[in-house]
Design a protein around this motif. Structure first.
Motif, PDB file in Angstrom:
ATOM      1  N   UNK A 118       0.831  -1.211   0.000  1.00  0.00           N
ATOM      2  CA  UNK A 118       0.000   0.000   0.000  1.00  0.00           C
ATOM      3  C   UNK A 118       0.861   1.254   0.000  1.00  0.00           C
ATOM      4  N   UNK A 119       2.180   1.071   0.181  1.00  0.00           N
ATOM      5  CA  UNK A 119       3.085   2.196   0.019  1.00  0.00           C
ATOM      6  C   UNK A 119       3.003   2.810  -1.365  1.00  0.00           C
ATOM      7  N   UNK A 120       2.418   2.085  -2.323  1.00  0.00           N
ATOM      8  CA  UNK A 120       2.237   2.617  -3.681  1.00  0.00           C
ATOM      9  C   UNK A 120       1.467   3.939  -3.656  1.00  0.00           C
ATOM     10  N   UNK A 121       0.553   4.095  -2.698  1.00  0.00           N
ATOM     11  CA  UNK A 121      -0.293   5.301  -2.646  1.00  0.00           C
ATOM     12  C   UNK A 121       0.432   6.499  -2.048  1.00  0.00           C
ATOM     13  N   UNK A 122       1.587   6.265  -1.420  1.00  0.00           N
ATOM     14  CA  UNK A 122       2.283   7.356  -0.758  1.00  0.00           C
ATOM     15  C   UNK A 122       1.529   7.810   0.486  1.00  0.00           C
ATOM     16  N   UNK A 123       2.044   8.851   1.132  1.00  0.00           N
ATOM     17  CA  UNK A 123       1.444   9.356   2.364  1.00  0.00           C
ATOM     18  C   UNK A 123       0.253  10.246   2.045  1.00  0.00           C
ATOM     19  N   UNK A 124      -0.947   9.852   2.503  1.00  0.00           N
ATOM     20  CA  UNK A 124      -2.145  10.641   2.208  1.00  0.00           C
ATOM     21  C   UNK A 124      -3.071  10.780   3.420  1.00  0.00           C
ATOM     22  N   UNK A 125      -2.547  10.546   4.628  1.00  0.00           N
ATOM     23  CA  UNK A 125      -3.286  10.817   5.844  1.00  0.00           C
ATOM     24  C   UNK A 125      -4.563  10.013   5.993  1.00  0.00           C
ATOM     25  N   UNK A 126      -5.684  10.717   6.232  1.00  0.00           N
ATOM     26  CA  UNK A 126      -6.964  10.048   6.511  1.00  0.00           C
ATOM     27  C   UNK A 126      -7.834   9.917   5.256  1.00  0.00           C
ATOM     28  N   UNK A 127      -7.316  10.297   4.118  1.00  0.00           N
ATOM     29  CA  UNK A 127      -8.081  10.190   2.877  1.00  0.00           C
ATOM     30  C   UNK A 127      -8.320   8.725   2.527  1.00  0.00           C
ATOM     31  N   UNK A 128      -9.587   8.309   2.333  1.00  0.00           N
ATOM     32  CA  UNK A 128      -9.848   6.909   1.957  1.00  0.00           C
ATOM     33  C   UNK A 128      -9.257   6.602   0.577  1.00  0.00           C
ATOM     34  N   UNK A 129      -8.533   5.497   0.491  1.00  0.00           N
ATOM     35  CA  UNK A 129      -7.858   5.129  -0.747  1.00  0.00           C
ATOM     36  C   UNK A 129      -8.329   3.759  -1.209  1.00  0.00           C
ATOM     37  N   UNK A 130      -8.792   3.685  -2.456  1.00  0.00           N
ATOM     38  CA  UNK A 130      -9.176   2.418  -3.062  1.00  0.00           C
ATOM     39  C   UNK A 130      -8.268   2.171  -4.264  1.00  0.00           C
ATOM     40  N   UNK A 131      -8.513   1.080  -4.960  1.00  0.00           N
ATOM     41  CA  UNK A 131      -7.646   0.699  -6.076  1.00  0.00           C
ATOM     42  C   UNK A 131      -7.606   1.746  -7.187  1.00  0.00           C
ATOM     43  N   UNK A 132      -8.611   2.587  -7.278  1.00  0.00           N
ATOM     44  CA  UNK A 132      -8.639   3.604  -8.333  1.00  0.00           C
ATOM     45  C   UNK A 132      -8.061   4.946  -7.880  1.00  0.00           C
ATOM     46  N   UNK A 133      -7.598   5.037  -6.632  1.00  0.00           N
ATOM     47  CA  UNK A 133      -7.061   6.297  -6.106  1.00  0.00           C
ATOM     48  C   UNK A 133      -5.707   6.619  -6.723  1.00  0.00           C
ATOM     49  N   UNK A 134      -5.389   7.905  -6.710  1.00  0.00           N
ATOM     50  CA  UNK A 134      -4.101   8.369  -7.202  1.00  0.00           C
ATOM     51  C   UNK A 134      -3.048   8.212  -6.102  1.00  0.00           C
ATOM     52  N   UNK A 135      -1.851   8.651  -6.364  1.00  0.00           N
ATOM     53  CA  UNK A 135      -0.744   8.456  -5.440  1.00  0.00           C
ATOM     54  C   UNK A 135      -0.021   9.760  -5.161  1.00  0.00           C
ATOM     55  N   UNK A 136       0.752   9.752  -4.078  1.00  0.00           N
ATOM     56  CA  UNK A 136       1.711  10.812  -3.772  1.00  0.00           C
ATOM     57  C   UNK A 136       3.102  10.211  -3.955  1.00  0.00           C
ATOM     58  N   UNK A 137       3.977  10.957  -4.588  1.00  0.00           N
ATOM     59  CA  UNK A 137       5.295  10.424  -4.910  1.00  0.00           C
ATOM     60  C   UNK A 137       6.234  10.504  -3.709  1.00  0.00           C
ATOM     61  N   UNK A 138       6.740   9.357  -3.287  1.00  0.00           N
ATOM     62  CA  UNK A 138       7.790   9.260  -2.278  1.00  0.00           C
ATOM     63  C   UNK A 138       8.555   7.974  -2.551  1.00  0.00           C
ATOM     64  N   UNK A 139       9.489   7.612  -1.682  1.00  0.00           N
ATOM     65  CA  UNK A 139      10.293   6.424  -1.954  1.00  0.00           C
ATOM     66  C   UNK A 139       9.446   5.160  -2.015  1.00  0.00           C
ATOM     67  N   UNK A 140       8.502   5.015  -1.088  1.00  0.00           N
ATOM     68  CA  UNK A 140       7.660   3.814  -1.068  1.00  0.00           C
ATOM     69  C   UNK A 140       6.899   3.660  -2.371  1.00  0.00           C
ATOM     70  N   UNK A 141       6.350   4.783  -2.862  1.00  0.00           N
ATOM     71  CA  UNK A 141       5.621   4.717  -4.134  1.00  0.00           C
ATOM     72  C   UNK A 141       6.545   4.302  -5.270  1.00  0.00           C
ATOM     73  N   UNK A 142       7.701   4.936  -5.357  1.00  0.00           N
ATOM     74  CA  UNK A 142       8.626   4.627  -6.452  1.00  0.00           C
ATOM     75  C   UNK A 142       9.047   3.161  -6.426  1.00  0.00           C
ATOM     76  N   UNK A 143       9.299   2.630  -5.226  1.00  0.00           N
ATOM     77  CA  UNK A 143       9.694   1.236  -5.084  1.00  0.00           C
ATOM     78  C   UNK A 143       8.590   0.307  -5.580  1.00  0.00           C
ATOM     79  N   UNK A 144       7.364   0.551  -5.109  1.00  0.00           N
ATOM     80  CA  UNK A 144       6.233  -0.291  -5.510  1.00  0.00           C
ATOM     81  C   UNK A 144       5.914  -0.144  -6.993  1.00  0.00           C
ATOM     82  N   UNK A 145       5.972   1.084  -7.487  1.00  0.00           N
ATOM     83  CA  UNK A 145       5.621   1.329  -8.878  1.00  0.00           C
ATOM     84  C   UNK A 145       6.580   0.616  -9.840  1.00  0.00           C
ATOM     85  N   UNK A 146       7.867   0.668  -9.549  1.00  0.00           N
ATOM     86  CA  UNK A 146       8.832   0.007 -10.438  1.00  0.00           C
ATOM     87  C   UNK A 146       8.621  -1.503 -10.424  1.00  0.00           C
ATOM     88  N   UNK A 147       8.336  -2.043  -9.248  1.00  0.00           N
ATOM     89  CA  UNK A 147       8.088  -3.483  -9.113  1.00  0.00           C
ATOM     90  C   UNK A 147       6.816  -3.880  -9.862  1.00  0.00           C
TER      91      UNK A 147
END
Length: 321
Positions: A118-147
């Protein structure tokens, strides 16, 4: 059923193998599980076969399903530049080996289930995130996205792919809970920072159940993966199905709620707090995993019909003990 698992001896792969074996034995069905590993001499169950990456590069053996879980633990140590390279390489290299195998063999797998977080979504606080949600770019997102993007290349060879974005997996024998057992048992466990950060978790039993459900959901009916909701369909540039599932429980909790659940389960006080500045000092950039929350919901899994066994975090801790 013939299944190949990278990372099969790990916290999730071993539990998946054990549960699937039990189900197939009870149903009187044939099952063959092979763990892909760099060390074929490691201890393993007698009903599990072992295969090295060198052997994978030469074999003509076919597998109906590939479960791609290999990867170093993201929270095991500080994120130095060297550690970041290790985290990425430990995911990319096994996946590349699997893609080379898929490209070479004549009988392709019917499905590849590939790990992510779920690190793919990046840090987004209390915002509900589902499979169609966008992401915030950070290291966790970049790692998951490349994989994820690498795993999706299996669709170039007409192999459907299901990406599983995993939350914090709860079980006393490993992962986060195992690391916290000693301090909590000693009565020095407590919340992190202000305790308001959201933790999207899943019991290990439900992770295994969901992974098996996703696998069988596709294999039992070829139309299911093709006609899933648009919200969890991934774009690949071809018409081979590719889906993403959040593997999290329907009820995320705050770190404060998790802390109280741990204390109640172990019958220990939880009066201590690790302040934010100390967490940043101790863990550096990796402290984002502890301080910044994510409210990730398993919309696609619920809509597909999966029934969670554990939706209450204290229940999950107690019933899996």
């Amino acid at each position: 059923m013939n299944i190949l698992i990278s990372g099969g001896s790990g916290f999730l792969g071993s539990a998946f193998s054990e549960e699937l074996t039990k189900r197939y034995q009870q149903a009187g069905k044939k099952l063959s599980i092979t763990w892909l590993t760099r060390d074929t001499s490691q201890t393993h169950p007698t009903d599990i076969s072992m295969m090295s990456y060198d052997e994978l590069a030469k074999t003509d053996q076919s597998f109906e399903v590939i479960l791609n879980l290999a990867g170093a633990g993201i929270a095991d140590s500080r994120w130095s530049d060297e550690r970041k390279e290790t985290l990425l390489a430990s995911r990319i290299k096994p996946t590349e080996s699997l893609l080379e195998y898929i490209a070479r063999i004549s009988v392709k797998p019917k499905l590849m289930v590939s790990g992510s977080a779920i690190g793919w979504y990046g840090t987004q606080g209390v915002k509900p995130l589902t499979e169609s949600s966008d992401y915030e770019t950070d290291f966790s997102h970049k790692l998951c996205e490349e994989w994820e993007q690498l795993a999706l290349k299996a669709t170039d060879y007409r192999v459907p792919v299901a990406i599983v974005r995993t939350g914090v997996v709860m079980h006393p024998s490993g992962g986060m809970v195992a690391k916290l057992l000693l301090p909590f048992k000693m009565g020095v466990g407590g919340q992190l920072a202000d305790g308001k950060q959201i933790m999207s978790w899943i019991s290990r039993e439900d992770w295994v159940g969901a992974a098996i459900f996703i696998m069988e959901h596709h294999l039992d009916s070829q139309t299911n993966l093709h006609h899933s909701a648009v919200e969890n369909t991934l774009q690949t540039g071809n018409d081979t199905p590719a889906l993403v599932y959040n593997l999290t429980a329907p009820n995320p909790v705050t770190n404060h709620q998790f802390t109280k659940a741990m204390g109640a389960w172990l019958h220990r006080p939880t009066i201590f707090t690790l302040p934010e500045f100390l967490l940043k000092l101790m863990f550096g950039e990796m402290s984002t995993l502890l301080i910044d929350g994510q409210k990730v919901l398993p919309k696609a899994l619920l809509e597909a019909g999966y029934n969670f066994k554990h939706t209450d975090i204290r229940q999950a801790l107690e019933q899996q003990s």
